[in-house]
Design a protein around this motif. Structure first.
Motif, PDB file in Angstrom:
ATOM      1  N   ARG A   9       0.530  13.705  -5.396  1.00 28.83           N
ATOM      2  CA  ARG A   9       0.307  14.612  -7.271  1.00 28.83           C
ATOM      3  C   ARG A   9       0.506  13.011  -7.756  1.00 28.83           C
ATOM      4  O   ARG A   9       1.400  12.247  -7.529  1.00 28.83           O
ATOM      5  CB  ARG A   9       1.256  15.443  -7.164  1.00 28.83           C
ATOM      6  N   SER A  10      -0.575  12.726  -8.640  1.00 26.19           N
ATOM      7  CA  SER A  10      -0.451  12.083  -9.285  1.00 26.19           C
ATOM      8  C   SER A  10       1.374  11.137 -10.566  1.00 26.19           C
ATOM      9  O   SER A  10       1.028  10.432 -10.615  1.00 26.19           O
ATOM     10  CB  SER A  10      -1.076  12.017 -10.468  1.00 26.19           C
ATOM     11  N   ASP A  11       1.886  12.195 -10.656  1.00 26.18           N
ATOM     12  CA  ASP A  11       3.117  12.508 -11.003  1.00 26.18           C
ATOM     13  C   ASP A  11       4.183  11.617 -10.415  1.00 26.18           C
ATOM     14  O   ASP A  11       5.297  11.763 -10.850  1.00 26.18           O
ATOM     15  CB  ASP A  11       4.035  14.221 -12.142  1.00 26.18           C
ATOM     16  N   GLU A  12       3.586  11.460  -8.901  1.00 28.36           N
ATOM     17  CA  GLU A  12       4.094  11.121  -7.546  1.00 28.36           C
ATOM     18  C   GLU A  12       4.199   9.164  -7.388  1.00 28.36           C
ATOM     19  O   GLU A  12       4.346   8.788  -6.522  1.00 28.36           O
ATOM     20  CB  GLU A  12       4.898  10.854  -6.469  1.00 28.36           C
ATOM     21  N   LEU A  13       2.776   8.696  -8.107  1.00 32.24           N
ATOM     22  CA  LEU A  13       2.667   7.783  -7.680  1.00 32.24           C
ATOM     23  C   LEU A  13       2.594   6.878  -9.430  1.00 32.24           C
ATOM     24  O   LEU A  13       2.427   6.574 -10.552  1.00 32.24           O
ATOM     25  CB  LEU A  13       0.804   7.464  -8.531  1.00 32.24           C
ATOM     26  N   ILE A  14       3.570   5.864  -8.901  1.00 34.29           N
ATOM     27  CA  ILE A  14       4.063   4.471 -10.031  1.00 34.29           C
ATOM     28  C   ILE A  14       3.035   3.306 -10.086  1.00 34.29           C
ATOM     29  O   ILE A  14       2.874   3.064  -8.969  1.00 34.29           O
ATOM     30  CB  ILE A  14       5.945   3.975  -9.477  1.00 34.29           C
ATOM     31  N   ALA A  73       3.928   1.926  -0.052  1.00 33.45           N
ATOM     32  CA  ALA A  73       3.603   0.809  -1.142  1.00 33.45           C
ATOM     33  C   ALA A  73       2.290   0.359  -1.226  1.00 33.45           C
ATOM     34  O   ALA A  73       1.644   0.210   0.270  1.00 33.45           O
ATOM     35  CB  ALA A  73       4.392  -0.580  -1.100  1.00 33.45           C
ATOM     36  N   VAL A  74       1.846   0.332  -1.570  1.00 30.67           N
ATOM     37  CA  VAL A  74      -0.159  -0.254  -1.630  1.00 30.67           C
ATOM     38  C   VAL A  74       0.018  -1.554  -3.060  1.00 30.67           C
ATOM     39  O   VAL A  74       0.610  -1.396  -4.128  1.00 30.67           O
ATOM     40  CB  VAL A  74      -1.230   1.287  -2.565  1.00 30.67           C
ATOM     41  N   THR A  75      -1.140  -2.107  -2.361  1.00 29.39           N
ATOM     42  CA  THR A  75      -1.664  -3.365  -3.182  1.00 29.39           C
ATOM     43  C   THR A  75      -3.187  -3.328  -3.417  1.00 29.39           C
ATOM     44  O   THR A  75      -4.130  -3.618  -2.815  1.00 29.39           O
ATOM     45  CB  THR A  75      -1.527  -4.596  -2.755  1.00 29.39           C
ATOM     46  N   GLY A  76      -3.145  -2.948  -5.285  1.00 30.75           N
ATOM     47  CA  GLY A  76      -4.973  -3.127  -5.512  1.00 30.75           C
ATOM     48  C   GLY A  76      -5.690  -4.306  -5.470  1.00 30.75           C
ATOM     49  O   GLY A  76      -7.133  -3.429  -4.618  1.00 30.75           O
ATOM     50  N   THR A 109      -6.882  -8.002  -9.008  1.00 32.64           N
ATOM     51  CA  THR A 109      -5.216  -8.303  -8.817  1.00 32.64           C
ATOM     52  C   THR A 109      -4.205  -8.131  -9.927  1.00 32.64           C
ATOM     53  O   THR A 109      -4.490  -7.296 -11.239  1.00 32.64           O
ATOM     54  CB  THR A 109      -4.896  -9.775  -8.857  1.00 32.64           C
ATOM     55  N   GLY A 110      -2.938  -8.124  -9.375  1.00 33.11           N
ATOM     56  CA  GLY A 110      -2.079  -7.611 -10.261  1.00 33.11           C
ATOM     57  C   GLY A 110      -1.886  -6.285 -10.438  1.00 33.11           C
ATOM     58  O   GLY A 110      -1.240  -5.214 -12.017  1.00 33.11           O
ATOM     59  N   THR A 111      -3.067  -5.437  -9.890  1.00 33.70           N
ATOM     60  CA  THR A 111      -2.856  -4.177  -9.787  1.00 33.70           C
ATOM     61  C   THR A 111      -1.580  -3.197  -7.810  1.00 33.70           C
ATOM     62  O   THR A 111      -2.426  -4.070  -7.252  1.00 33.70           O
ATOM     63  CB  THR A 111      -3.784  -3.179  -9.868  1.00 33.70           C
ATOM     64  N   GLY A 112      -1.652  -2.248  -8.027  1.00 36.34           N
ATOM     65  CA  GLY A 112      -0.678  -1.672  -6.942  1.00 36.34           C
ATOM     66  C   GLY A 112       0.224  -0.749  -7.208  1.00 36.34           C
ATOM     67  O   GLY A 112      -0.203   0.034  -8.738  1.00 36.34           O
ATOM     68  N   VAL A 113       0.301   0.701  -6.257  1.00 34.17           N
ATOM     69  CA  VAL A 113       0.940   1.659  -6.634  1.00 34.17           C
ATOM     70  C   VAL A 113       2.420   1.874  -5.254  1.00 34.17           C
ATOM     71  O   VAL A 113       1.681   1.026  -4.652  1.00 34.17           O
ATOM     72  CB  VAL A 113       0.052   3.197  -6.722  1.00 34.17           C
ATOM     73  N   LEU A 114       3.222   2.404  -6.370  1.00 32.41           N
ATOM     74  CA  LEU A 114       4.456   2.553  -5.161  1.00 32.41           C
ATOM     75  C   LEU A 114       4.185   4.773  -5.306  1.00 32.41           C
ATOM     76  O   LEU A 114       4.674   5.027  -6.083  1.00 32.41           O
ATOM     77  CB  LEU A 114       5.849   1.765  -6.065  1.00 32.41           C
ATOM     78  N   TRP A 115       4.279   5.245  -3.725  1.00 34.22           N
ATOM     79  CA  TRP A 115       3.999   6.440  -3.990  1.00 34.22           C
ATOM     80  C   TRP A 115       5.363   7.211  -4.093  1.00 34.22           C
ATOM     81  O   TRP A 115       6.347   5.984  -2.532  1.00 34.22           O
ATOM     82  CB  TRP A 115       3.061   7.415  -3.266  1.00 34.22           C
ATOM     83  N   ASN A 157      12.485   8.337 -19.826  1.00 37.32           N
ATOM     84  CA  ASN A 157      11.172   9.251 -19.840  1.00 37.32           C
ATOM     85  C   ASN A 157      11.801  10.297 -18.213  1.00 37.32           C
ATOM     86  O   ASN A 157      12.085   9.528 -17.686  1.00 37.32           O
ATOM     87  CB  ASN A 157       9.809   8.134 -19.851  1.00 37.32           C
ATOM     88  N   GLU A 158      10.316  10.975 -18.526  1.00 33.89           N
ATOM     89  CA  GLU A 158       9.422  11.507 -16.900  1.00 33.89           C
ATOM     90  C   GLU A 158       9.653  10.815 -16.127  1.00 33.89           C
ATOM     91  O   GLU A 158       8.624  10.439 -16.814  1.00 33.89           O
ATOM     92  CB  GLU A 158      10.034  12.920 -17.246  1.00 33.89           C
ATOM     93  N   GLY A 159       9.378  11.548 -14.973  1.00 31.34           N
ATOM     94  CA  GLY A 159       8.825  11.095 -13.828  1.00 31.34           C
ATOM     95  C   GLY A 159       8.296   9.699 -14.135  1.00 31.34           C
ATOM     96  O   GLY A 159       8.991   8.673 -13.643  1.00 31.34           O
ATOM     97  N   PRO A 160       6.991   9.054 -13.463  1.00 29.57           N
ATOM     98  CA  PRO A 160       6.925   7.870 -12.782  1.00 29.57           C
ATOM     99  C   PRO A 160       6.687   6.861 -13.690  1.00 29.57           C
ATOM    100  O   PRO A 160       7.172   5.538 -14.397  1.00 29.57           O
ATOM    101  CB  PRO A 160       5.620   8.002 -12.158  1.00 29.57           C
ATOM    102  N   HIS A 161       6.449   7.692 -15.307  1.00 28.74           N
ATOM    103  CA  HIS A 161       5.824   6.739 -16.653  1.00 28.74           C
ATOM    104  C   HIS A 161       7.639   6.089 -16.652  1.00 28.74           C
ATOM    105  O   HIS A 161       7.798   4.705 -17.316  1.00 28.74           O
ATOM    106  CB  HIS A 161       5.998   7.598 -17.506  1.00 28.74           C
ATOM    107  N   LYS A 162       9.126   6.455 -16.534  1.00 29.10           N
ATOM    108  CA  LYS A 162      10.526   5.997 -16.685  1.00 29.10           C
ATOM    109  C   LYS A 162      10.089   4.440 -15.737  1.00 29.10           C
ATOM    110  O   LYS A 162      11.633   3.835 -16.273  1.00 29.10           O
ATOM    111  CB  LYS A 162      11.605   6.294 -16.572  1.00 29.10           C
ATOM    112  N   PHE A 163       9.537   4.218 -15.073  1.00 25.13           N
ATOM    113  CA  PHE A 163       9.078   2.827 -14.340  1.00 25.13           C
ATOM    114  C   PHE A 163       8.412   1.857 -14.221  1.00 25.13           C
ATOM    115  O   PHE A 163       8.084   1.450 -13.677  1.00 25.13           O
ATOM    116  CB  PHE A 163       9.160   3.099 -12.507  1.00 25.13           C
TER     117      PHE A 163
END
Length: 411
Positions: free
Chosen positions: A89-94, A226-229, A236-242, A272-278
């Motif tokens: 889910r997109s709201d689980e991706l930081i 965790a992923v590195t883009g 560079t400078g992109t990635g995600v934490l699920w 904020n809610e969800g991933p946006h608070k991070f």
């Protein structure tokens, strides 16, 4: 030889999508065998990043004007693409700067408030420093201890020993999906299943997996991934934490500032809610637009096709290296990604990599941010040739010919 009969993909045409690969280095055609370090970028990623700055540049979620809305849509669109790519889910991706930041976020926001003296963090011998050092810092501050899961002689994880180490005092298991040195692909789905049975939270470093094989995070069943883009053909400078929804809701923010809040008063702040608070502050908007384009590109090829292509290249490279006298390959697990670390008797890896560079060949030399693993292997440094789907069989032949040439100069 570079057209895959099974998939119908013209890999020569795919290679033409990567402008940097047409370069010459020291007057020689570039052979780029350092994709475990960073992946090269297709034209569509470069164009997407360029187009954002040329036509849509604005900050996200802070303006009602057209450019602000376009920037927000593009940024959140990248989050949605990544969610589909990893089957979550997109709201689980930081969205963050990469795996290093992602693991530190888990360390400081999940582990630090929860771990206590007597608790154990379990990691493996093959971890990158980014999946070792944050846990050391947490252990120092909480009184928790770190235990290490060891490897079999071929570089595979000793699963029986690992499961035996999953005792009641283990609260967290941090494990790489694919070793950046050995290429070992760990059976993370089975490992996470065993961890769940024991109530152990799992953190999977997917840096070296996401660019090279299908990754279904939902099927893996971990708590964090965790992923590195930039390793998956993005900027560079992109990635995600699920993170599992329950963790996102329970974890406090890691950084404070703008965008991660609902309301700020001097008496206190509502987050904020969800991933946006991070996601405090202005993110790497153009970078994530480019990463979204990279995900589209990889998806168009198909990650299963990419994996098959790279496995064919790996088999060719491994077989060809046997012709080099005194060359030793480190990491021969039954399942591995297209990463080959090696050393030649009597030759320092830095000298070898320097002379290979003069032949136009880019490999990495050193300890690959994995000092404990190199110590276990009993070597100071190695060279590492890491392949991607845009490499060719002809490049492998040129690389091996160059190895024969430079070995004569060094031995």
């Amino acid at each position: 030889m570079d057209t895959a009969i099974d998939t119908g993909i013209d890999w020569a045409q795919v290679r033409a999508d990567f402008p940097l690969l047409t370069r010459q280095v020291h007057g020689k055609p570039l052979v780029y065998f350092d994709s475990a370090n960073t992946g090269q970028k297709p034209e569509c990623v470069i164009d997407a990043t360029n187009d954002f700055y040329r036509r849509h540049n604005a900050n996200v979620s802070r303006a009602v004007h057209a450019l602000g809305s376009e920037a927000t849509d593009a940024y959140e669109g990248a989050r949605s693409k990544l969610a589909r790519f990893f089957n979550v889910r997109s709201d689980e991706l930081i969205l963050c700067s990469g795996t290093t930041f992602a693991i530190n976020l888990v360390a400081y926001s999940w582990a630090l408030p929860r771990l206590q003296p007597g608790d154990v963090i379990l990691i493996s011998r093959m971890e990158h420093h980014a999946n070792i050092v944050p846990w050391q810092l947490v252990a120092q501050r909480t009184g928790a201890t770190i235990k290490v899961a060891e490897l079999l002689p071929d570089g595979a994880l000793d699963l029986n020993a690992l499961y035996a180490q999953m005792t009641a005092d283990v609260k967290l298991l941090a494990l790489t999906h694919v070793s950046n040195v050995l290429g070992t692909v760990n059976p993370v789905t089975y490992i996470c299943k065993e961890a769940r049975k024991r109530g152990i939270v799992t953190v999977i470093d997917g840096s070296q997996a996401a660019p090279h094989m299908p990754v279904d995070i939902a099927a893996i069943g971990c708590d964090f991934y965790a992923v590195t883009g930039h390793k998956m053909s993005g900027p560079t400078g992109t990635g995600v934490l699920w993170a599992k929804r329950e963790h996102i809701q329970a974890m406090p923010p890691f950084l404070g500032g703008g965008e991660m809040i609902k309301e700020v008063r001097f008496e206190g702040t509502v987050f904020n809610e969800g991933p946006h608070k991070f996601e405090a502050g202005t993110p790497n908007i153009a970078g994530f637009v480019g990463l979204g384009a990279a995900v589209d590109y990889l998806s168009s090829l198909g990650m299963a096709h990419i994996e098959a292509r790279e496995q064919a290249l790996l088999a060719h490279l491994t077989d060809a290296l046997h012709s080099i006298d005194g060359l030793h390959i480190y990491g021969r697990a039954p399942r591995k990604a297209a990463v080959v670390s090696f050393a030649i008797d009597g030759v320092h890896s830095h000298d070898l990599a320097t002379l290979l560079d003069l032949e136009g060949i880019a490999v990495r030399s050193g300890q690959h941010c994995a000092h404990p693993l190199l110590q276990w292997l009993g070597v100071g440094t190695t060279c590492r040739a890491s392949l991607a789907f845009y490499n060719t069989h002809a490049e492998i032949d040129a690389f091996v010919a160059a190895l024969h040439k430079v070995r004569k100069l060094l031995v």
